[in-house]
Design a protein around this motif. Structure first.
Motif, short mmCIF file in Angstrom:
data_model
loop_
_atom_site.label_atom_id
_atom_site.label_comp_id
_atom_site.label_asym_id
_atom_site.label_seq_id
_atom_site.Cartn_x
_atom_site.Cartn_y
_atom_site.Cartn_z
N MET A 119 -2.34 -50.36 -33.52
CA MET A 119 -2.70 -49.80 -32.31
C MET A 119 -1.72 -50.56 -31.33
O MET A 119 -1.57 -51.70 -31.40
N GLN A 120 -1.24 -49.50 -30.37
CA GLN A 120 -0.23 -49.98 -29.49
C GLN A 120 -0.99 -50.05 -28.00
O GLN A 120 -0.72 -49.33 -26.92
N HIS A 121 -1.65 -51.13 -27.97
CA HIS A 121 -2.38 -51.27 -26.64
C HIS A 121 -2.75 -52.76 -26.38
O HIS A 121 -2.50 -53.63 -27.35
N SER B 287 -11.50 -42.91 -32.67
CA SER B 287 -10.67 -41.76 -31.99
C SER B 287 -11.30 -40.69 -31.57
O SER B 287 -10.88 -39.98 -30.69
N ARG C 133 -8.51 -42.89 -26.41
CA ARG C 133 -7.40 -42.19 -26.73
C ARG C 133 -6.44 -43.32 -27.33
O ARG C 133 -5.99 -44.24 -26.73
N ILE C 134 -6.15 -43.34 -28.64
CA ILE C 134 -5.72 -44.50 -29.23
C ILE C 134 -4.38 -44.17 -29.51
O ILE C 134 -3.92 -42.94 -30.06
N ILE C 135 -3.20 -45.19 -29.18
CA ILE C 135 -1.72 -44.59 -29.66
C ILE C 135 -1.37 -45.44 -31.02
O ILE C 135 -1.59 -46.83 -30.65
N TRP D 158 7.13 -51.89 -28.91
CA TRP D 158 5.97 -51.19 -28.76
C TRP D 158 5.44 -51.10 -27.34
O TRP D 158 5.92 -52.13 -26.57
N THR D 159 4.85 -50.09 -26.99
CA THR D 159 4.34 -50.01 -25.46
C THR D 159 2.80 -50.14 -25.19
O THR D 159 2.35 -49.90 -26.15
N ASP E 120 1.44 -46.85 -33.79
CA ASP E 120 2.80 -47.01 -34.01
C ASP E 120 3.14 -46.42 -35.29
O ASP E 120 2.43 -46.72 -36.49
N ARG F 161 -2.07 -42.01 -37.33
CA ARG F 161 -0.54 -41.13 -37.67
C ARG F 161 0.51 -41.85 -38.13
O ARG F 161 1.32 -42.47 -37.56
N SER F 162 0.47 -42.34 -39.40
CA SER F 162 1.71 -43.14 -39.72
C SER F 162 1.77 -42.87 -41.54
O SER F 162 0.62 -42.78 -42.17
#
Length: 217
Positions: A178-180, A164, A168-170, A215-216, A172, A29-30
């Motif tokens: 990937m924000q992991h 996916s 559960r992938i987040i 990023w988280t 940016d 989603r970008s």
């Protein structure tokens, strides 16, 4: 040097990347994506263009890129082993907001595996340069084509969709990365191996061009 387990993050190299438009098939989603994938991302300088005879050596960028390429300070896949050399070339692009200078690192076990395969012909391994701002992670795989060792992205195989479904992938929204943390990325890599895809390396990317992206985990 101890090679059991995974511990330190070691440098794979430095890349100058331009964001590419997200393909319609991509689950990320970008609007745009930063990727080192040789067949998916946009790595600068464009060495194919630099090596065209009709360009000659008129451009300062071409002259400098070719001088670094001839000494191994710039690899044929667009990787810079040393950040100082990457900065020399990055100055030609720094006015473009879609172009970023990134460092790529991975846990030592993965980097040593690349080293054993001959990915680092320039010699020694190093720790990541100080001063980078973490922006996310990507799953990469070594590929050898036309005598050049390069890294492919999991996105090139459309594995983002398969992964996916199970994780559960987040992502940016600015980069599509990937924000992991490294441990979670390793888990994603293991999941892809369980889907019959092997050899994926969990990598962390950091920016070195002065722009801070938070990023988280």
């Amino acid at each position: 040097m101890e090679r059991k387990g995974v511990s330190l993050m070691r440098s794979i190299g430095y890349y100058i990347l331009r964001k590419v438009p997200r393909p319609n098939w991509c689950a990320v989603r970008s609007d745009r994506i930063l990727s080192i994938g040789a067949g998916f991302g946009c790595t600068l300088p464009d060495l194919r263009r630099c090596l065209r005879p009709n360009l000659g050596t008129q451009s300062p960028l071409v002259r400098e890129a070719l001088s670094l390429l001839g000494t191994g300070q710039l690899c044929p896949d667009g990787r810079f082993p040393a950040i100082e050399d990457a900065k020399r070339i990055y100055r030609f692009y720094q006015e473009d907001p879609d172009v970023v200078l990134v460092g790529v690192c991975a846990e030592d076990a993965y980097v040593y595996s690349l080293y054993d395969s001959g990915f680092f012909p320039e010699g020694s391994l190093s720790l990541p340069e100080q001063g980078g701002y973490p922006i996310g992670g990507e799953l990469l795989r070594e590929n050898t084509g036309y005598g050049v060792r390069m890294l492919d992205s999991y996105l090139e195989e459309r594995l983002d969709v398969a992964l996916s479904r199970h994780m559960r992938i987040i992502f940016d929204p600015e980069s599509g990365l990937m924000q992991h943390d490294p441990g979670q990325l390793r888990m994603f890599s293991d999941a892809l191996a369980g889907m019959a895809y092997t050899g994926w390396i969990p990598c962390m990317l950091s920016r070195y061009d002065g722009f801070v992206t938070y990023w988280t985990v």
